[in-house]
Design an enzyme around this catalytic site. Structure first.
Site, PDB file in Angstrom:
ATOM      1  N   LYS A 200       0.872  -1.181   0.000  1.00  0.00           N
ATOM      2  CA  LYS A 200       0.000   0.000   0.000  1.00  0.00           C
ATOM      3  C   LYS A 200       0.906   1.227   0.000  1.00  0.00           C
ATOM      4  CE  LYS A 200      -2.003   3.090   1.815  1.00  0.00           C
ATOM      5  NZ  LYS A 200      -1.901   4.499   1.307  1.00  0.00           N
ATOM      6  N   PRO A 201       1.146   1.817  -1.189  1.00  0.00           N
ATOM      7  CA  PRO A 201       1.983   3.022  -1.244  1.00  0.00           C
ATOM      8  C   PRO A 201       1.239   4.220  -0.656  1.00  0.00           C
ATOM      9  CG  PRO A 201       1.777   1.943  -3.406  1.00  0.00           C
ATOM     10  CD  PRO A 201       0.721   1.361  -2.517  1.00  0.00           C
ATOM     11  N   GLU A 275       8.547   1.446  11.561  1.00  0.00           N
ATOM     12  CA  GLU A 275       9.588   2.489  11.448  1.00  0.00           C
ATOM     13  C   GLU A 275       8.847   3.817  11.515  1.00  0.00           C
ATOM     14  OE1 GLU A 275      12.784   2.200  11.352  1.00  0.00           O
ATOM     15  OE2 GLU A 275      13.122   0.111  10.811  1.00  0.00           O
ATOM     16  N   CYS A 309      12.893  10.968   8.380  1.00  0.00           N
ATOM     17  CA  CYS A 309      12.594  10.498   9.734  1.00  0.00           C
ATOM     18  C   CYS A 309      13.767  10.662  10.686  1.00  0.00           C
ATOM     19  CB  CYS A 309      12.160   9.047   9.682  1.00  0.00           C
ATOM     20  SG  CYS A 309      13.361   8.005   8.862  1.00  0.00           S
TER      21      CYS A 309
HETATM   22  P1  NAP Z   1       1.602   8.481   7.582  1.00  0.00           P
HETATM   23  O1  NAP Z   1       0.598   9.524   7.485  1.00  0.00           O
HETATM   24  O2  NAP Z   1       1.713   7.706   8.828  1.00  0.00           O
HETATM   25  O3  NAP Z   1       1.343   7.506   6.352  1.00  0.00           O
HETATM   26  C1  NAP Z   1       2.146   6.394   6.086  1.00  0.00           C
HETATM   27  C2  NAP Z   1       1.353   5.370   5.308  1.00  0.00           C
HETATM   28  O4  NAP Z   1       0.291   4.868   6.122  1.00  0.00           O
HETATM   29  C3  NAP Z   1       0.682   5.926   4.072  1.00  0.00           C
HETATM   30  O5  NAP Z   1       0.700   4.946   3.070  1.00  0.00           O
HETATM   31  C4  NAP Z   1      -0.723   6.185   4.559  1.00  0.00           C
HETATM   32  O6  NAP Z   1      -1.677   6.229   3.534  1.00  0.00           O
HETATM   33  C5  NAP Z   1      -0.931   4.992   5.445  1.00  0.00           C
HETATM   34  N1  NAP Z   1      -2.027   5.141   6.413  1.00  0.00           N
HETATM   35  C6  NAP Z   1      -2.621   6.274   6.861  1.00  0.00           C
HETATM   36  N2  NAP Z   1      -3.588   5.980   7.747  1.00  0.00           N
HETATM   37  C7  NAP Z   1      -3.622   4.639   7.873  1.00  0.00           C
HETATM   38  C8  NAP Z   1      -4.392   3.725   8.646  1.00  0.00           C
HETATM   39  N3  NAP Z   1      -5.340   4.131   9.484  1.00  0.00           N
HETATM   40  N4  NAP Z   1      -4.139   2.406   8.527  1.00  0.00           N
HETATM   41  C9  NAP Z   1      -3.174   1.959   7.707  1.00  0.00           C
HETATM   42  N5  NAP Z   1      -2.416   2.767   6.943  1.00  0.00           N
HETATM   43  C10 NAP Z   1      -2.630   4.099   7.023  1.00  0.00           C
HETATM   44  O7  NAP Z   1       3.048   9.055   7.342  1.00  0.00           O
HETATM   45  P2  NAP Z   1       3.511  10.012   6.176  1.00  0.00           P
HETATM   46  O8  NAP Z   1       2.954  11.358   6.430  1.00  0.00           O
HETATM   47  O9  NAP Z   1       3.270   9.376   4.862  1.00  0.00           O
HETATM   48  O10 NAP Z   1       5.094  10.011   6.403  1.00  0.00           O
HETATM   49  C11 NAP Z   1       5.703  10.813   7.338  1.00  0.00           C
HETATM   50  C12 NAP Z   1       5.996  10.044   8.611  1.00  0.00           C
HETATM   51  O11 NAP Z   1       6.718   8.864   8.337  1.00  0.00           O
HETATM   52  C13 NAP Z   1       6.863  10.821   9.566  1.00  0.00           C
HETATM   53  O12 NAP Z   1       6.374  10.697  10.885  1.00  0.00           O
HETATM   54  C14 NAP Z   1       8.215  10.150   9.457  1.00  0.00           C
HETATM   55  O13 NAP Z   1       9.033  10.316  10.559  1.00  0.00           O
HETATM   56  C15 NAP Z   1       7.833   8.747   9.209  1.00  0.00           C
HETATM   57  N6  NAP Z   1       8.933   8.015   8.556  1.00  0.00           N
HETATM   58  C16 NAP Z   1       9.666   7.131   9.293  1.00  0.00           C
HETATM   59  C17 NAP Z   1      10.722   6.454   8.714  1.00  0.00           C
HETATM   60  C18 NAP Z   1      11.537   5.485   9.501  1.00  0.00           C
HETATM   61  O14 NAP Z   1      12.257   4.710   8.903  1.00  0.00           O
HETATM   62  N7  NAP Z   1      11.457   5.468  10.816  1.00  0.00           N
HETATM   63  C19 NAP Z   1      11.033   6.665   7.377  1.00  0.00           C
HETATM   64  C20 NAP Z   1      10.285   7.578   6.664  1.00  0.00           C
HETATM   65  C21 NAP Z   1       9.220   8.243   7.270  1.00  0.00           C
HETATM   66  P3  NAP Z   1      -2.103   7.663   2.905  1.00  0.00           P
HETATM   67  O15 NAP Z   1      -0.998   8.084   2.053  1.00  0.00           O
HETATM   68  O16 NAP Z   1      -3.307   7.370   2.133  1.00  0.00           O
HETATM   69  O17 NAP Z   1      -2.361   8.578   4.057  1.00  0.00           O
END
Ligand code: NAP
Ligand code: MG
Length: 504
Positions: A200-201, A275, A309
């Site tokens: 799921k991208p 992560e 991140c």
């Molecule tokens: P996000 O809002 O948590 O979304 C990540 C993924 O989860 C997306 O594909 C999103 O889909 C999906 N998602 C959203 N709600 C969901 C739910 N209820 N159930 C299952 N999946 C769901 O994060 P983001 O804004 O894309 O990315 C930024 C965050 O990622 C930051 O907090 C960053 O620190 C973290 N990050 C961590 C790492 C690491 O390795 N630790 C690496 C990169 C990023 P949608 O796109 O449709 O919302």
């Protein structure tokens, strides 16, 4: 949809990218491209120009059901009977195809995410390396033999050995900040372990996963081994993480959504790797090499516009070097070239979306109101695209929101401190719910290692920040995650151990 050759701030994309963007983009389920059952689609745009890039099929719970069924079927089908060498061969073939199409993937990452070309290029070559690395690990997946087992029988010989087996059907849910590499970081070890997957991208960046899907078909993976369902997190993502026939979820994204994944996973107690977010400390001691620390600390915050991140965003600078360091950081940050990532001279791109840029600006405004001083940036650029320039705040105290909350943007918050006591400094650095990364800048080996051992983060660097490599394990302490990616631990995440005892 027709895409002109040079619509992106006057920069050209290759004919391969134009052709890709003009395609009809489906869901990849059971080796075939198809539209979602509800016929929905989502659009993606170029964050540097706000220009529409493509419309792609968007799936929901019913499509996730289909994809999970295909992955389950594939897991029990020819995939599980492939010899390790054959599985490695397919993954290596995929690596070669990705290498062949590196220019396409580089452009797709630039267009969909806004990242500068040098980062996109690095990302794609790292993905090639990850496929090769994990293909290379396959023949090394081995259990151990122990004989005799200590307590099975008193009267007969026995033999016990362990098998390392694939976890099963795995849901891979990834974010938009480094789309193809956060995906391949999961996909490569999952395939090497023998799992099948449903991907799921992120809605903001659906394109590189689709391009990879085409290569997976071309490489000859059996149908259903890799399924790709773009769609909203709240529906497609939630359905995947709650699905009773999914054995594991590997998620990269925010801590907030990570918590939802854990709750959804409780139904069938599927395994979960996470992560998550970070708010990583950067500690600059009075004996630091400031010529190294100036650019190093600037990049710790501003790499990928801070949408990273492991970004170092809580900057602790000792009073003795505060002004001299701030001067160097500001000088370095003034040297960024902002613009469209297709331009090779650009090393600082836009933020992912208007909504995200507004969130970042709200953080900056709140920090101003809380008493922080803006020494660079602080205003959104007046041009198309979501450009927030490198922003440096001094006079930040540890209780301010800007110093506590993950911003995921180009905002550096600097706190001046006076002490040289490592326990006090470590306590300040550890005053966060996150524990993903961190760095220590000093010429003293003792101070460096004392601080490293006290900082509660999965990655701590000395005189550099955020080193990432295929074979270096990466993951969070505290609320930054569960488990590790990269390296051998990244493969272990997709394996489980079976103990077998035979009475002889
Ligand atoms: P996000 O809002 O948590 O979304 C990540 C993924 O989860 C997306 O594909 C999103 O889909 C999906 N998602 C959203 N709600 C969901 C739910 N209820 N159930 C299952 N999946 C769901 O994060 P983001 O804004 O894309 O990315 C930024 C965050 O990622 C930051 O907090 C960053 O620190 C973290 N990050 C961590 C790492 C690491 O390795 N630790 C690496 C990169 C990023 P949608 O796109 O449709 O919302
Ligand atoms: Mg996009």
């Amino acid at each position: 949809m027709s895409i002109e050759a040079q619509p992106f701030d006057g920069h050209a994309v290759s004919p391969a990218t134009q052709a890709f963007l003009a395609k009809r983009h489906g869901l990849l389920i059971n080796g075939e491209w198809r539209q979602g059952r509800a016929g929905d689609s989502l659009t993606t745009s170029d964050p540097a120009t706000q220009r529409l890039l493509a419309s792609v099929a968007s799936g929901g719970a019913a499509d996730i059901d289909d994809a999970v069924a295909a992955a389950g079927h594939a897991f029990n089908g020819p995939w599980s009977r492939l010899k390790a060498r054959e599985r490695a061969g397919l993954i290596n073939r995929l690596a070669r195809l990705l290498e062949r199409d590196a220019a396409l993937f580089t452009e797709l990452e630039i267009l969909d995410n806004g990242m500068p070309r040098f980062i996109a290029g690095l990302t794609v070559s790292n993905c090639v390396e990850m496929f090769d690395y994990y293909a290379g690990c396959i023949l090394g997946i081995e259990g151990v033999t122990t004989t005799p087992p200590p307590h099975v029988t008193a009267d007969a010989e026995a033999l016990t050995y362990t098998l390392r087996e694939a976890v099963g059907v795995v849901g891979l849910i990834v974010p938009w900040n480094v789309p193809v590499s956060t995906l391949v970081l999961k996909l490569a070890p999952a395939l090497a372990a023998g799992c099948t997957v449903v991907v799921k991208p992120a809605e903001e960046t659906p394109l590189s996963a689709l391009a990879l899907g085409a290569l997976i078909i071309e490489a000859g993976f059996p149908p259903g081994v890799v399924n790709i369902v773009n769609g909203p997190g709240e529906t497609a993502g939630a359905a995947l993480s709650a699905h009773p026939d999914v054995d594991k979820i590997s998620f990269t994204g925010s801590t907030e959504v990570g918590r939802k994944i854990v709750q959804a996973a409780a139904g069938n107690l599927k395994k979960v790797s996470l992560e998550l977010g970070g708010k990583s400390p950067v500690v600059v001691m009075p004996d630091a090499d400031l010529d190294l620390a100036g650019p190093g600390v600037a990049m710790a915050t501003f790499f990928l516009q801070g949408q990273n991140c492991m970004a170092g965003t809580r900057i602790f600078v000792h009073s003795a070097v505060h002004d001299a360091l701030v001067e160097r950081i500001v000088a370095f940050a003034k040297g960024f070239t902002l613009g469209h990532g297709l331009d090779p001279a650009v090393n600082f791109g836009p933020l992912i979306s208007a909504a995200h840029a507004a969130r970042v600006m709200a953080h900056i405004d709140r920090a101003r109101a809380d008493g922080a001083r803006v020494v660079l940036g602080g205003q959104k650029l007046d041009r198309a695209g979501h450009f927030v320039p490198p922003t440096i705040l001094t006079d930040v105290s540890p209780d301010m929101a800007v110093f506590r909350e993950e911003i995921f943007g180009p905002v550096m918050a600097i706190h001046r401190f006076e002490t040289e006591d490592v326990d006090t400094i470590a306590a300040m650095a550890n005053d966060s719910v996150y524990g993903l990364s961190g760095s220590v800048w000093t010429r003293s080996l003792s101070t460096a290692h004392k601080l490293v051992s006290r900082i509660r983060s999965g990655q701590v660097s000395i005189n550099c920040h955020g080193a990432i490599a295929t074979n270096i394990p990466f993951g969070g302490y505290k609320q930054s995650g569960w488990g590790r990616e990269f390296g051998r631990e990244g493969l272990d995440a997709y394996l489980q151990t079976k103990a077998v005892t035979a009475r002889l």
